[in-house]
Design a protein around this motif. Sequence first.
Motif, PDB file in Angstrom:
ATOM      1  N   PRO A  26      26.378  39.594  45.816  1.00 32.14           N
ATOM      2  CA  PRO A  26      26.211  38.362  45.036  1.00 32.14           C
ATOM      3  C   PRO A  26      24.763  38.052  44.694  1.00 32.14           C
ATOM      4  O   PRO A  26      24.467  37.581  43.583  1.00 32.14           O
ATOM      5  CB  PRO A  26      26.804  37.288  45.959  1.00 32.14           C
ATOM      6  CG  PRO A  26      27.764  38.014  46.826  1.00 32.14           C
ATOM      7  CD  PRO A  26      27.131  39.346  47.064  1.00 32.14           C
ATOM      8  N   GLY A  62      29.856  34.753  46.544  1.00 32.40           N
ATOM      9  CA  GLY A  62      29.665  35.493  47.783  1.00 32.40           C
ATOM     10  C   GLY A  62      30.577  34.995  48.894  1.00 32.40           C
ATOM     11  O   GLY A  62      31.184  35.783  49.625  1.00 32.40           O
ATOM     12  N   SER A 112      26.040  35.205  53.159  1.00 32.24           N
ATOM     13  CA  SER A 112      26.092  35.480  51.718  1.00 32.24           C
ATOM     14  C   SER A 112      25.547  34.300  50.926  1.00 32.24           C
ATOM     15  O   SER A 112      24.885  34.479  49.897  1.00 32.24           O
ATOM     16  CB  SER A 112      27.529  35.789  51.289  1.00 32.24           C
ATOM     17  OG  SER A 112      28.352  34.653  51.424  1.00 32.24           O
TER      18      SER A 112
END
Length: 246
Positions: A26, A62, A112
Amino acid sequence: MNALIKLELSRALRNKKFLFFSVCYPAILFLIIAGNADSTTKVDGTGLTLATYMMVSMASFGALTAVLMGNSERIAKERESGWVRQLRLTPLPGRGYVLAKTASAAVVSLPSIVVVFVAAAAIKHVRLDAWQWLALTGIIWAGSLVFAALGVAIGYVASGDAVRPITMIIYFGLSILGGLWMPTTTFPKILQDIAKWLPTHAYAALGRAIEQSQAPHATDIAVLAVYFVLFAGGAAWLYRKDTLKA
């Protein structure tokens, strides 16, 4: 249940491919999309620069990757391998298994989110107040539970062979149509109308409201709440159905 959560975390952290796509991918995609964007041009109707707008989109993407892809495939394969059946022979309650899956996925989703934020701040010079960074992290992390519930439901409805294509279709469909890869203002009118009712659109909209120093819109909260009830309820029903079959 704590032992199962530790086991799930250990398995997730050993899976380098999963970690790359949920944590690094991401942020890389964010830098590609926002790479040539300047710090003055705004996304239509938002008052946000492209980098600021896409930061929330990719952080949400993400978290979605971590909780959806991880849960669905693992659960489907564990059902086929007999691992879930073995767990039912232990004192672990059914809700403990589902909670362990959700908790482990949520822990993996946090890095993430943070990696995208670090890339945005360090490379694209996105600047927000301290409370906004904290609020964004919390709301995106908490919102990912909606998709964790969806991942559990898919894992119980799909076989081990079918779970990946089914998950990928849902994953990319929600990501693209929900505006995580590009602003929905660039969509044709009919797609914009559809996007407003997708959970991914409402999910990212919560973060963008914080970036604009506004309270999240009640409609977006309601949309996510309804989807969470549907996904969690579906996951619970499918789990009970699977238990009766076993």
